[in-house]
Design an enzyme around this catalytic site. Structure first.
Site, PDB file in Angstrom:
ATOM      1  N   CYS A  70       0.855  -1.183   0.000  1.00 22.68           N
ATOM      2  CA  CYS A  70       0.000   0.000   0.000  1.00 22.68           C
ATOM      3  C   CYS A  70       0.894   1.236   0.000  1.00 22.68           C
ATOM      4  O   CYS A  70       1.970   1.253   0.575  1.00 22.68           O
ATOM      5  CB  CYS A  70      -0.933   0.090   1.188  1.00 22.68           C
ATOM      6  SG  CYS A  70      -2.028  -1.301   1.350  1.00 22.68           S
ATOM      7  N   ARG A  84       3.748  -0.399  -4.921  1.00 19.28           N
ATOM      8  CA  ARG A  84       3.521  -0.908  -3.568  1.00 19.28           C
ATOM      9  C   ARG A  84       2.205  -1.684  -3.440  1.00 19.28           C
ATOM     10  O   ARG A  84       1.927  -2.280  -2.392  1.00 19.28           O
ATOM     11  CB  ARG A  84       3.497   0.251  -2.567  1.00 19.28           C
ATOM     12  CG  ARG A  84       4.757   1.097  -2.569  1.00 19.28           C
ATOM     13  CD  ARG A  84       4.641   2.199  -1.557  1.00 19.28           C
ATOM     14  NE  ARG A  84       4.593   1.655  -0.222  1.00 19.28           N
ATOM     15  CZ  ARG A  84       5.647   1.361   0.514  1.00 19.28           C
ATOM     16  NH1 ARG A  84       6.852   1.581   0.041  1.00 19.28           N
ATOM     17  NH2 ARG A  84       5.506   0.860   1.707  1.00 19.28           N
ATOM     18  N   TRP A 136      -2.826  -2.783  -1.541  1.00 24.23           N
ATOM     19  CA  TRP A 136      -2.552  -4.211  -1.710  1.00 24.23           C
ATOM     20  C   TRP A 136      -3.330  -4.880  -0.588  1.00 24.23           C
ATOM     21  O   TRP A 136      -3.009  -4.725   0.591  1.00 24.23           O
ATOM     22  CB  TRP A 136      -1.055  -4.498  -1.581  1.00 24.23           C
ATOM     23  CG  TRP A 136      -0.694  -5.926  -1.890  1.00 24.23           C
ATOM     24  CD1 TRP A 136      -0.421  -6.454  -3.114  1.00 24.23           C
ATOM     25  CD2 TRP A 136      -0.565  -7.000  -0.958  1.00 24.23           C
ATOM     26  NE1 TRP A 136      -0.136  -7.794  -3.001  1.00 24.23           N
ATOM     27  CE2 TRP A 136      -0.219  -8.159  -1.683  1.00 24.23           C
ATOM     28  CE3 TRP A 136      -0.717  -7.106   0.420  1.00 24.23           C
ATOM     29  CZ2 TRP A 136      -0.015  -9.400  -1.090  1.00 24.23           C
ATOM     30  CZ3 TRP A 136      -0.519  -8.346   1.023  1.00 24.23           C
ATOM     31  CH2 TRP A 136      -0.164  -9.478   0.265  1.00 24.23           C
ATOM     32  N   ASN A 159      -1.387   2.491   5.661  1.00 23.71           N
ATOM     33  CA  ASN A 159      -0.576   1.397   5.135  1.00 23.71           C
ATOM     34  C   ASN A 159      -0.089   0.597   6.320  1.00 23.71           C
ATOM     35  O   ASN A 159       0.451   1.167   7.263  1.00 23.71           O
ATOM     36  CB  ASN A 159       0.606   1.989   4.351  1.00 23.71           C
ATOM     37  CG  ASN A 159       1.710   0.981   4.102  1.00 23.71           C
ATOM     38  OD1 ASN A 159       1.463  -0.210   4.016  1.00 23.71           O
ATOM     39  ND2 ASN A 159       2.934   1.458   3.998  1.00 23.71           N
ATOM     40  N   GLY A 160      -0.302  -0.718   6.302  1.00 19.50           N
ATOM     41  CA  GLY A 160       0.143  -1.566   7.403  1.00 19.50           C
ATOM     42  C   GLY A 160      -0.974  -2.498   7.828  1.00 19.50           C
ATOM     43  O   GLY A 160      -1.964  -2.672   7.122  1.00 19.50           O
ATOM     44  N   GLU A 192      16.197 -18.730  -8.667  1.00 16.12           N
ATOM     45  CA  GLU A 192      15.859 -17.362  -9.065  1.00 16.12           C
ATOM     46  C   GLU A 192      15.171 -17.348 -10.434  1.00 16.12           C
ATOM     47  O   GLU A 192      14.186 -16.621 -10.639  1.00 16.12           O
ATOM     48  CB  GLU A 192      17.135 -16.502  -9.067  1.00 16.12           C
ATOM     49  CG  GLU A 192      16.952 -15.066  -9.553  1.00 16.12           C
ATOM     50  CD  GLU A 192      15.910 -14.270  -8.802  1.00 16.12           C
ATOM     51  OE1 GLU A 192      15.427 -14.718  -7.751  1.00 16.12           O
ATOM     52  OE2 GLU A 192      15.541 -13.183  -9.298  1.00 16.12           O
ATOM     53  N   LYS A 229      11.436 -15.875 -11.147  1.00 18.41           N
ATOM     54  CA  LYS A 229      11.192 -14.805 -12.124  1.00 18.41           C
ATOM     55  C   LYS A 229      10.087 -15.219 -13.078  1.00 18.41           C
ATOM     56  O   LYS A 229       9.164 -14.461 -13.363  1.00 18.41           O
ATOM     57  CB  LYS A 229      12.498 -14.559 -12.882  1.00 18.41           C
ATOM     58  CG  LYS A 229      12.926 -13.194 -13.162  1.00 18.41           C
ATOM     59  CD  LYS A 229      13.357 -12.278 -12.075  1.00 18.41           C
ATOM     60  CE  LYS A 229      12.601 -12.237 -10.830  1.00 18.41           C
ATOM     61  NZ  LYS A 229      13.270 -11.742  -9.648  1.00 18.41           N
ATOM     62  N   GLU A 272       6.503 -15.535 -11.263  1.00 19.79           N
ATOM     63  CA  GLU A 272       5.851 -14.343 -10.713  1.00 19.79           C
ATOM     64  C   GLU A 272       5.293 -13.417 -11.792  1.00 19.79           C
ATOM     65  O   GLU A 272       4.327 -12.716 -11.543  1.00 19.79           O
ATOM     66  CB  GLU A 272       6.753 -13.583  -9.735  1.00 19.79           C
ATOM     67  CG  GLU A 272       7.885 -12.803 -10.338  1.00 19.79           C
ATOM     68  CD  GLU A 272       8.684 -12.022  -9.295  1.00 19.79           C
ATOM     69  OE1 GLU A 272       8.093 -11.445  -8.373  1.00 19.79           O
ATOM     70  OE2 GLU A 272       9.915 -11.973  -9.414  1.00 19.79           O
ATOM     71  N   HIS A 275      14.217 -37.655  -7.009  1.00 21.67           N
ATOM     72  CA  HIS A 275      13.710 -38.084  -5.700  1.00 21.67           C
ATOM     73  C   HIS A 275      12.230 -37.746  -5.540  1.00 21.67           C
ATOM     74  O   HIS A 275      11.736 -37.657  -4.417  1.00 21.67           O
ATOM     75  CB  HIS A 275      14.553 -37.464  -4.584  1.00 21.67           C
ATOM     76  CG  HIS A 275      15.956 -37.971  -4.585  1.00 21.67           C
ATOM     77  ND1 HIS A 275      16.288 -39.243  -4.177  1.00 21.67           N
ATOM     78  CD2 HIS A 275      17.116 -37.400  -5.022  1.00 21.67           C
ATOM     79  CE1 HIS A 275      17.596 -39.424  -4.327  1.00 21.67           C
ATOM     80  NE2 HIS A 275      18.118 -38.323  -4.853  1.00 21.67           N
ATOM     81  N   LYS A 279       5.676  -4.562  -4.858  1.00 20.73           N
ATOM     82  CA  LYS A 279       7.133  -4.475  -4.855  1.00 20.73           C
ATOM     83  C   LYS A 279       7.704  -4.559  -3.445  1.00 20.73           C
ATOM     84  O   LYS A 279       8.702  -5.211  -3.204  1.00 20.73           O
ATOM     85  CB  LYS A 279       7.534  -3.157  -5.515  1.00 20.73           C
ATOM     86  CG  LYS A 279       9.015  -2.912  -5.602  1.00 20.73           C
ATOM     87  CD  LYS A 279       9.630  -3.834  -6.612  1.00 20.73           C
ATOM     88  CE  LYS A 279      11.121  -3.616  -6.778  1.00 20.73           C
ATOM     89  NZ  LYS A 279      11.721  -4.787  -7.448  1.00 20.73           N
TER      90      LYS A 279
HETATM   91  C1  AGP Z   1      11.412 -10.703  -6.616  1.00 21.90           C
HETATM   92  O1  AGP Z   1      11.239 -10.574  -7.960  1.00 21.90           O
HETATM   93  C2  AGP Z   1      10.291 -10.372  -5.755  1.00 21.90           C
HETATM   94  N1  AGP Z   1       9.625  -9.218  -6.135  1.00 21.90           N
HETATM   95  C3  AGP Z   1      10.467 -10.617  -4.268  1.00 21.90           C
HETATM   96  O2  AGP Z   1      10.813 -11.957  -4.116  1.00 21.90           O
HETATM   97  C4  AGP Z   1      11.450  -9.748  -3.464  1.00 21.90           C
HETATM   98  O3  AGP Z   1      12.767 -10.062  -3.788  1.00 21.90           O
HETATM   99  C5  AGP Z   1      11.183  -9.988  -1.969  1.00 21.90           C
HETATM  100  O4  AGP Z   1       9.882  -9.567  -1.663  1.00 21.90           O
HETATM  101  C6  AGP Z   1      12.172  -9.291  -1.065  1.00 21.90           C
HETATM  102  O5  AGP Z   1      12.149  -7.911  -1.227  1.00 21.90           O
HETATM  103  P1  AGP Z   1      13.314  -6.998  -0.689  1.00 21.90           P
HETATM  104  O6  AGP Z   1      14.548  -7.363  -1.417  1.00 21.90           O
HETATM  105  O7  AGP Z   1      12.849  -5.600  -0.963  1.00 21.90           O
HETATM  106  O8  AGP Z   1      13.451  -7.284   0.777  1.00 21.90           O
END
Ligand code: AGP
Length: 600
Positions: free
Chosen positions: A2, A27, A73, A99-100, A477, A481, A484, A500, A595
């Site tokens: 948010c 956000r 969010w 926000n929170g 990773e 990517k 998501e 396994h 984000k």
């Molecule tokens: C990665 O593409 C994501 N958006 C997410 O995993 C991100 O890395 C994670 O939320 C951690 O965020 P930060 O690095 O701001 O702590």
């Protein structure tokens, strides 16, 4: 998660608020709203969806010199107009954005707000209803605001307006980020300086459990007990152009392209005039003194931490454990005698990581934060900070922050090794320079990678990524990517682990992306590829020059074996980008995500 923004000044506030919300959309972007207060009273506009939809909804004939806004969010209550902020009290007098997460909202509802009719399912609405309720006894907005804030448990950045007072925005903060921006004849409130850079670059940090009374020409910061605090503003070090897409169709593409620049910037920032590695002496001392490092991070930053463990252990000989921040509080490992905690976070605001930081500070342990945002919560609250110098990262999918994190971890590892008298067999800056050049080459191969994406991932529902050693970490990773942003179900595995259990999922045509950059496992990972091909998989081998074979789909330039993740992740990022693009997904703002994850 948010974003909130507020403006009080001489001019119409609409554009500052809408523009601010557009900048805060990273956000959270499932619903949004603004409240504008003028001589005719309060004007409320709320929508389900993006800021663009809100823009269309806002009546351009309404003018107001103060207002507050929010992009959401969802945590409590689905994305909907009713649950969108700003929320109003039953009497309509008070309007608030938040926000929170208010952890004790059910208790407050039960103890103070029996009989009040709620319009939303949010935790936020109890705050505005509580203020209204307290006002009925106090007959004073500031007093009621203070009392309400004292009753809240949880995280909050709050901005409140009283429709009987067009001179004040009341603000409070705990655990969620919040800044007050200073202008000439106006002041602004924002979750992030990026939101209001167009109007000011002067900001006041607001600390937890502080209340701020924001007027057109003054800002008063108080503690909860009413003590007035003096604070000097600082100049935000971001350029407004850093947060624009420019000619790029997506931030993600721009940020992937910026990776070699970020690596070169890191090389410059972490060397002295003699070309020697330079780090804060306190950080050097902390690295020398500790007997074990605990890396704490989430998501992509966690994946960078796994690579960092390898670098620190191999180069500096210090044992390292890497922990997912959200699990650390329950699955706390037995700690060594002299631990050093390293928090890795692009945003510096991740609530799960912050919860660990608070806990280990209470235990008296030292903490170093590696972040892209100096001045962020994790940076302020740790003992030391290492800056990523990657420039603002806006796309939800982290790309340049990941590679910058690995580069800074490499610098930390190499520096510690040198201080300990270990002779490195390579020149770190030279090797990172080679990596930056390799990144340039890889970014120029987008078209080839787009073709590969079409051939392997066009219609698939799922995909697997495998690798061994460092390639395993990059597989994790690469799969994150892809999933998501394209919503293809993708999982990363250690090459040897698939048989396994997971190999049961391999069917005719299942894409399996295999990374081959580590000489010592070249043959074993290729053996794993044979195993899945024998069961019908469509194998996409990405190897490194020198280890390549005829059927490999893509070959990355040769870089030092320890730094291959910096290069091998690039094709995986590009493939994820095109997979999302081809499926018509919103590359920069994937569904359900935000984000900056500021709720636990
Ligand atoms: C990665 O593409 C994501 N958006 C997410 O995993 C991100 O890395 C994670 O939320 C951690 O965020 P930060 O690095 O701001 O702590």
């Amino acid at each position: 998660m948010c974003g909130i923004v507020g403006y009080i000044g001489q001019n119409d506030s609409k554009e500052v608020l809408l523009n601010g919300l557009e900048k805060l959309e990273y956000r959270g972007y499932d619903s949004a709203g603004i409240a504008l207060l003028n001589e005719n009273g309060l004007n409320l506009f709320k929508v389900k969806g993006r800021i663009a939809t809100l823009r269309d909804k806002v009546d351009e004939n309404v003018h107001a010199t103060m207002g507050i806004g929010h992009t959401r969010w969802a945590t409590h209550g689905e994305p909907s107009v009713d649950n969108a902020h700003p929320h109003q009290s039953a009497s309509g007098r008070f309007t608030l954005v938040h926000n929170g997460v208010i952890e004790n909202y059910q208790d407050i509802k039960h103890d103070y707000l029996q009989g009040v009719e709620f319009k939303s399912e949010t935790d936020t609405e109890i705050v505005v209803q509580l203020i209204d309720k307290l006002y009925q006894e106090e007959q004073n907005t500031l007093e009621s605001f203070h009392k309400a804030i004292e009753l809240l448990n949880g995280s909050y950045a709050i901005a409140l307006i009283d429709n009987q007072d067009n001179e004040t925005i009341y603000v409070a903060k705990n655990k969620s980020p919040l800044l007050v921006g200073l202008g000439n004849g106006f002041n602004v409130v924002a979750s992030d300086a990026m939101a209001t850079l167009k109007v000011t670059n002067q900001y006041l940090e607001i600390h937890d459990k502080e209340i701020v009374i924001v007027k057109r020409d003054s800002v008063l910061i108080q503690t909860l007990d009413g003590t007035v605090l003096e604070r000097e503003p600082y100049t935000a070090q971001i350029d407004a152009s850093d947060i624009e897409k420019g000619t790029y169709p997506h931030f993600m593409l721009k940020e992937m392209d910026e990776q070699p620049i970020a690596i070169r910037k890191i090389i410059n920032e972490y060397q002295d005039e003699n070309g020697e590695l330079t780090l804060d002496e306190d950080i050097r001392a902390a690295m020398q003194e500790c007997d074990r490092i605990y890396i704490i991070a989430a998501g992509t930053s966690y994946h960078a931490g796994l690579v960092g463990k390898n670098l620190i252990e191999k180069l500096a000989g210090v044992p390292v454990e890497v922990h997912v921040s959200s699990e650390f509080s329950y699955n706390t490992p037995l700690l060594s005698e002299k631990p050093l905690f390293i928090f890795i976070s692009q945003s510096g605001e991740t609530a799960d990581s912050r919860a660990v930081l608070v806990k280990i500070k209470e235990m008296g342990y030292p903490a170093l934060t590696i972040t892209n945002v100096p001045g962020s919560t994790l940076s302020r609250e740790a003992d030391y900070t290492l800056h990523l110098y990657a420039g603002p990262e806006i796309a939800v999918a982290s790309t340049k922050a990941y590679t910058a994190q690995i580069a800074v971890l490499a610098i930390l590892a190499a520096d510690t090794a040198q201080i300990k008298g270990v002779d490195l067999e390579f020149d770190l800056f030279q090797e990172l320079g080679i990596v930056a050049n390799a990144m340039d080459v890889l970014m120029d191969q987008k078209e080839e990678l787009e073709q590969i994406t079409r051939s392997y991932l066009a219609t698939t529902r799922n995909a697997f990524f495998i690798g061994r050693s460092l390639d395993y970490y990059v597989s994790l990773e690469g799969s994150l990517k892809l999933k998501e942003i394209s919503y293809i179900q993708a999982e990363g595995f250690a090459g040897g682990e698939l048989k396994h259990g997971t190999i049961a999922l391999i069917e005719k045509g299942t894409p399996v992306v295999a990374l081959v950059t580590q000489e010592q496992v070249n043959y074993s990972i290729r053996g794993n590829v044979q195993e899945v091909v024998a069961r019908g998989a469509n194998a996409l081998i990405i190897s490194m020059k020198g280890l390549e074979q005829d059927d490999d789909a893509f070959v990355i330039p040769r870089v030092h074996e320890l730094f291959t993740p910096l290069a091998s992740v690039i094709p995986l990022q590009i493939i994820a980008y095109f997979a999302a693009l081809h499926r018509g997904c919103d590359v920069d703002k994937p569904r359900n995500l935000a984000k900056s994850v500021t709720v636990e």
